[in-house]
Design a protein around this motif. Sequence first.
Motif, PDB file in Angstrom:
ATOM      1  N   ALA A 122      -8.151  -2.133  35.324  1.00 43.48           N
ATOM      2  CA  ALA A 122      -7.664  -1.377  36.245  1.00 43.48           C
ATOM      3  C   ALA A 122      -7.207  -1.848  37.507  1.00 43.48           C
ATOM      4  O   ALA A 122      -7.999  -2.600  38.253  1.00 43.48           O
ATOM      5  CB  ALA A 122      -8.783  -0.248  36.624  1.00 43.48           C
ATOM      6  N   CYS A 143     -19.380   2.986  44.117  1.00 42.30           N
ATOM      7  CA  CYS A 143     -17.961   2.447  44.585  1.00 42.30           C
ATOM      8  C   CYS A 143     -18.009   2.305  46.124  1.00 42.30           C
ATOM      9  O   CYS A 143     -18.134   3.415  46.803  1.00 42.30           O
ATOM     10  CB  CYS A 143     -16.988   3.517  44.180  1.00 42.30           C
ATOM     11  SG  CYS A 143     -15.155   2.753  44.595  1.00 42.30           S
ATOM     12  N   ILE A 171     -11.918  -2.657  30.017  1.00 40.84           N
ATOM     13  CA  ILE A 171     -11.004  -1.731  30.915  1.00 40.84           C
ATOM     14  C   ILE A 171     -10.377  -2.646  31.885  1.00 40.84           C
ATOM     15  O   ILE A 171     -11.044  -3.250  32.859  1.00 40.84           O
ATOM     16  CB  ILE A 171     -12.018  -0.547  31.551  1.00 40.84           C
ATOM     17  CG1 ILE A 171     -12.399   0.379  30.332  1.00 40.84           C
ATOM     18  CG2 ILE A 171     -10.971   0.228  32.405  1.00 40.84           C
ATOM     19  CD1 ILE A 171     -13.642   1.264  31.108  1.00 40.84           C
ATOM     20  N   ARG A 204      -5.146   7.094  33.096  1.00 41.52           N
ATOM     21  CA  ARG A 204      -5.564   6.748  34.369  1.00 41.52           C
ATOM     22  C   ARG A 204      -5.671   5.115  34.903  1.00 41.52           C
ATOM     23  O   ARG A 204      -5.548   4.889  35.824  1.00 41.52           O
ATOM     24  CB  ARG A 204      -6.874   7.506  34.914  1.00 41.52           C
ATOM     25  CG  ARG A 204      -6.699   8.793  34.987  1.00 41.52           C
ATOM     26  CD  ARG A 204      -7.812   9.618  35.673  1.00 41.52           C
ATOM     27  NE  ARG A 204      -9.068   9.367  34.876  1.00 41.52           N
ATOM     28  CZ  ARG A 204      -9.669  10.404  34.207  1.00 41.52           C
ATOM     29  NH1 ARG A 204      -9.041  11.456  33.985  1.00 41.52           N
ATOM     30  NH2 ARG A 204     -10.910  10.158  33.880  1.00 41.52           N
ATOM     31  N   VAL A 205      -5.837   4.287  33.947  1.00 39.47           N
ATOM     32  CA  VAL A 205      -6.038   2.889  34.047  1.00 39.47           C
ATOM     33  C   VAL A 205      -4.997   2.196  33.343  1.00 39.47           C
ATOM     34  O   VAL A 205      -4.126   2.742  32.725  1.00 39.47           O
ATOM     35  CB  VAL A 205      -7.493   2.367  33.610  1.00 39.47           C
ATOM     36  CG1 VAL A 205      -8.659   3.117  34.383  1.00 39.47           C
ATOM     37  CG2 VAL A 205      -7.608   2.536  32.073  1.00 39.47           C
ATOM     38  N   ILE A 264      -8.929   0.330  42.425  1.00 38.88           N
ATOM     39  CA  ILE A 264     -10.591   0.526  42.215  1.00 38.88           C
ATOM     40  C   ILE A 264     -10.773   1.849  43.179  1.00 38.88           C
ATOM     41  O   ILE A 264     -10.822   1.851  44.345  1.00 38.88           O
ATOM     42  CB  ILE A 264     -11.067  -0.611  42.424  1.00 38.88           C
ATOM     43  CG1 ILE A 264     -10.537  -1.853  41.932  1.00 38.88           C
ATOM     44  CG2 ILE A 264     -12.746  -0.490  42.657  1.00 38.88           C
ATOM     45  CD1 ILE A 264     -11.088  -1.610  40.244  1.00 38.88           C
ATOM     46  N   LEU A 318      -9.031   8.283  29.503  1.00 35.75           N
ATOM     47  CA  LEU A 318      -8.988   7.180  30.487  1.00 35.75           C
ATOM     48  C   LEU A 318      -7.708   6.278  30.303  1.00 35.75           C
ATOM     49  O   LEU A 318      -7.232   5.771  31.534  1.00 35.75           O
ATOM     50  CB  LEU A 318     -10.265   6.391  30.256  1.00 35.75           C
ATOM     51  CG  LEU A 318     -10.639   5.109  31.067  1.00 35.75           C
ATOM     52  CD1 LEU A 318     -10.762   5.616  32.605  1.00 35.75           C
ATOM     53  CD2 LEU A 318     -11.623   4.286  30.582  1.00 35.75           C
ATOM     54  N   ASP A 346     -15.428   7.157  35.836  1.00 32.34           N
ATOM     55  CA  ASP A 346     -15.168   7.193  34.564  1.00 32.34           C
ATOM     56  C   ASP A 346     -16.232   6.020  33.770  1.00 32.34           C
ATOM     57  O   ASP A 346     -16.405   6.537  32.773  1.00 32.34           O
ATOM     58  CB  ASP A 346     -13.758   6.438  34.711  1.00 32.34           C
ATOM     59  CG  ASP A 346     -12.604   7.284  34.856  1.00 32.34           C
ATOM     60  OD1 ASP A 346     -12.963   8.450  34.566  1.00 32.34           O
ATOM     61  OD2 ASP A 346     -11.718   6.958  35.403  1.00 32.34           O
ATOM     62  N   SER A 353     -12.445  -6.432  37.917  1.00 29.87           N
ATOM     63  CA  SER A 353     -11.552  -5.722  36.751  1.00 29.87           C
ATOM     64  C   SER A 353     -11.114  -7.159  36.250  1.00 29.87           C
ATOM     65  O   SER A 353     -10.940  -8.012  36.882  1.00 29.87           O
ATOM     66  CB  SER A 353     -10.342  -5.269  37.096  1.00 29.87           C
ATOM     67  OG  SER A 353      -9.541  -4.706  36.130  1.00 29.87           O
ATOM     68  N   GLN A 388     -12.832   7.599  41.418  1.00 30.23           N
ATOM     69  CA  GLN A 388     -12.540   8.095  40.239  1.00 30.23           C
ATOM     70  C   GLN A 388     -13.110   7.089  38.950  1.00 30.23           C
ATOM     71  O   GLN A 388     -13.571   7.535  38.038  1.00 30.23           O
ATOM     72  CB  GLN A 388     -11.064   8.628  40.094  1.00 30.23           C
ATOM     73  CG  GLN A 388     -10.869   8.901  38.750  1.00 30.23           C
ATOM     74  CD  GLN A 388     -11.386  10.429  38.275  1.00 30.23           C
ATOM     75  OE1 GLN A 388     -11.612  11.242  39.077  1.00 30.23           O
ATOM     76  NE2 GLN A 388     -11.940  10.206  37.162  1.00 30.23           N
ATOM     77  N   LEU A 389     -12.757   5.864  39.351  1.00 25.75           N
ATOM     78  CA  LEU A 389     -12.899   4.830  38.239  1.00 25.75           C
ATOM     79  C   LEU A 389     -14.531   4.787  37.980  1.00 25.75           C
ATOM     80  O   LEU A 389     -15.068   4.504  37.118  1.00 25.75           O
ATOM     81  CB  LEU A 389     -12.537   3.409  38.581  1.00 25.75           C
ATOM     82  CG  LEU A 389     -12.826   2.267  37.746  1.00 25.75           C
ATOM     83  CD1 LEU A 389     -12.153   2.522  36.486  1.00 25.75           C
ATOM     84  CD2 LEU A 389     -12.150   0.828  38.291  1.00 25.75           C
ATOM     85  N   LYS A 390     -15.490   4.843  39.372  1.00 23.72           N
ATOM     86  CA  LYS A 390     -16.887   4.884  39.148  1.00 23.72           C
ATOM     87  C   LYS A 390     -17.282   5.954  38.323  1.00 23.72           C
ATOM     88  O   LYS A 390     -18.157   5.903  37.429  1.00 23.72           O
ATOM     89  CB  LYS A 390     -17.407   4.850  40.486  1.00 23.72           C
ATOM     90  CG  LYS A 390     -18.860   5.116  40.644  1.00 23.72           C
ATOM     91  CD  LYS A 390     -19.418   6.375  40.888  1.00 23.72           C
ATOM     92  CE  LYS A 390     -20.913   6.806  40.859  1.00 23.72           C
ATOM     93  NZ  LYS A 390     -21.228   7.746  40.783  1.00 23.72           N
TER      94      LYS A 390
END
Length: 231
Positions: free
Chosen positions: A116, A157, A114, A201-202, A119, A198, A126, A171, A122-124
């Motif tokens: 991204a 996060c 992934i 969003r990334v 950071i 996902l 995911d 990342s 929301q990523l956490k």
Amino acid sequence: MSIKVNKKIAITFAMICLLLTFCIVLQVRTIDDASSPIAKLAQDDELRDEVLKWKEKYDVCAAQLKKSEKKLDKLRKQAAQSESEAQNMQEEIKNNNDFLGKTDVTGPGIVITIKASSIDNQLKEDLDSIINELKNAGAESFEINEQRIIFNSVITCKENTIEVNGTSIQSPFIIQAIGDSKMIYNALMRPGGYIELLNKRVDKVQVTKANRITIKKTDAKFSIKYMQTVT
């Protein structure tokens, strides 16, 4: 004078002959007695008694041998049972150590990469969701950027930084999972699945199958405060 001497010699000679005759007769009678039916019966009785004595000794030895064989067979069964129990215990310990992340593990699986640029929390979320997807698909072991995920692992996060087990990671986030690669891949890549969401969003998500993945053991420490063994 010579007549008296000759007479003594004759008497002495006669006595010797008489004694010899007596001895011969006695010996013949002894031989006859030994070969008589009574003597034979006596010899048979002695032989029978000797055979019975040896048979009794044989029966005692045979009984002792049978008893020893039963004892040996019992010991063999106990040894086999103990060995089986020891093997089961070793297998259980190994499985527990694998589950707790205390050993290096290897096997087929998948790799998720992934990328991204943003950071955030929301990523956490995911990353948490992907781990749950992997568990539901039957994956047996996981890691994110070489941080082993075990039962008490936490993804957080903090200030635009992702932490796993208290260690900061950056990342690209590389998730490795050991399990049935085909089953896991199909579960993740199904239409409307989490990977599809996902991707929106990334920057990029890539999922590949792998014939062999190695996940290192964790150095994380944990203690049990409240749980106790039921006795």
